[in-house]
Design an enzyme around this catalytic site. Sequence first.
Site, PDB file in Angstrom:
ATOM      1  N   ARG A  84      24.605 -10.303  44.548  1.00 42.99           N
ATOM      2  CA  ARG A  84      25.959 -10.265  45.108  1.00 42.99           C
ATOM      3  C   ARG A  84      27.009  -9.826  44.100  1.00 42.99           C
ATOM      4  NH1 ARG A  84      22.742 -13.661  47.856  1.00 42.99           N
ATOM      5  NH2 ARG A  84      22.023 -13.963  45.733  1.00 42.99           N
ATOM      6  N   THR A  85      27.026 -10.462  42.945  1.00 42.80           N
ATOM      7  CA  THR A  85      28.117 -10.213  41.993  1.00 42.80           C
ATOM      8  C   THR A  85      28.079  -8.779  41.477  1.00 42.80           C
ATOM      9  OG1 THR A  85      27.881 -12.525  41.360  1.00 42.80           O
ATOM     10  CG2 THR A  85      29.250 -11.151  39.943  1.00 42.80           C
ATOM     11  N   ARG A 134      27.724 -10.513  32.781  1.00 44.26           N
ATOM     12  CA  ARG A 134      27.024 -11.770  33.099  1.00 44.26           C
ATOM     13  C   ARG A 134      26.044 -12.032  31.970  1.00 44.26           C
ATOM     14  NH1 ARG A 134      24.321 -13.583  38.710  1.00 44.26           N
ATOM     15  NH2 ARG A 134      26.536 -13.973  39.061  1.00 44.26           N
ATOM     16  N   HIS A 162      32.133 -19.173  36.495  1.00 47.59           N
ATOM     17  CA  HIS A 162      31.897 -17.987  37.337  1.00 47.59           C
ATOM     18  C   HIS A 162      33.217 -17.782  38.099  1.00 47.59           C
ATOM     19  CE1 HIS A 162      30.104 -14.973  39.724  1.00 47.59           C
ATOM     20  NE2 HIS A 162      29.041 -15.600  40.187  1.00 47.59           N
TER      21      HIS A 162
HETATM   22  N1   CP Z   1      26.838 -15.937  43.799  1.00 45.82           N
HETATM   23  C1   CP Z   1      26.220 -15.177  42.872  1.00 45.82           C
HETATM   24  O1   CP Z   1      26.632 -15.144  41.692  1.00 45.82           O
HETATM   25  O2   CP Z   1      25.156 -14.462  43.333  1.00 45.82           O
HETATM   26  P1   CP Z   1      24.315 -13.444  42.461  1.00 45.82           P
HETATM   27  O3   CP Z   1      23.580 -14.238  41.410  1.00 45.82           O
HETATM   28  O4   CP Z   1      23.391 -12.732  43.402  1.00 45.82           O
HETATM   29  O5   CP Z   1      25.282 -12.501  41.794  1.00 45.82           O
END
Ligand code: CP
Length: 336
Positions: A84-85, A134, A162
């Site tokens: 997602r991110t 990240r 986050h």
């Molecule tokens: N919510 C979130 O950080 O999802 P991802 O790890 O898929 O980026």
Amino acid sequence: MKGSGVRGQGSVGVREEGRAAAPTPLTALENRHLLGIAELSAEEIRLILDTADAMKEIGERPIKKVPTLRGKTVVNLFFEASTRTRTSFEIAEKRLSADTLNIAASASSVVKGETLADTVRNLEAMAPDVIVMRHTSSGACHLLARICRARVVNAGDGTHEHPTQALLDAFTIRQHKGRIEGLKVAIVGDLLHSRVLRSNLLLLNKLGAHVVACAPPTLQPVGLARMGAKPTSSIDEAVHEADVVMMLRIQLERMHGHFFPSLREYYRLFALTPARVRRAKPDVIIMHPGPMNRGVEIDSDVADGPYSVILAQVANGVAVRMAVLYLLAGGSEGAG
Ligand code: CP
């Protein structure tokens, strides 16, 4: 971002391709980085959410693109898995016309032993304007911000923060409830390993929500009450009359030891089931930052049910990340 002035709140000077330029009332927030919610004031959080409202409208147009970050280079540097991110940052950057570059640690010279500092110094030599990172280590983004000129956006650092997740969560709550102040928000799950919990606790307290945080005692961080949550080990108590229930993933990959007897036992005592949803307010919304462990912390009937706003959270992530990038890197010359 501390101390930044908020001007023209709610009226973002984003130009549409091929249309007359809108006035540009908004400069970037003064500080160059978004490292955590800890550094944002309530006013700055509202500015980002208001800006995201305007960005969401761009995503609803037939041509979802504005020239706001044209000529800017954004590097997405991911040392940890993400769906997602990473994707929503990339879509946000493209919608703002930035040049984007994705670097996964597994395909970089990190695997040959290059340090984070050396990796970043080498990227810096190519003059990116923004680095979205990240990292598995808490505080890695702060290190990055100290050694590079580019604006740094924390896309999740270890178990620390986050911030864009908390911002998109707040945006989603505001979208469905019209406000955040005074709401009862239950956060349930692996609190100990969750950077989403930390950023959300900071944000929800700054905006006046009442937070109840629920986990087995072994998965509650020390000082939960000091962090602004009412701790409990009873999910029934947590979700009782809640306006919002935010479920958090059991993070098995960060667990070095036994925190509960079995996943089956965890489901029995802490999972959000349809019966438990009925204890919340009739218009409750159910959230989860993803990825979900279906049948562990959340029942599929709840995840896919009528109260779930989980996919709305994902959709809103694009608008919120556009807002963050615009406010940090758009500046007066970029937005006008
Ligand atoms: N919510 C979130 O950080 O999802 P991802 O790890 O898929 O980026």
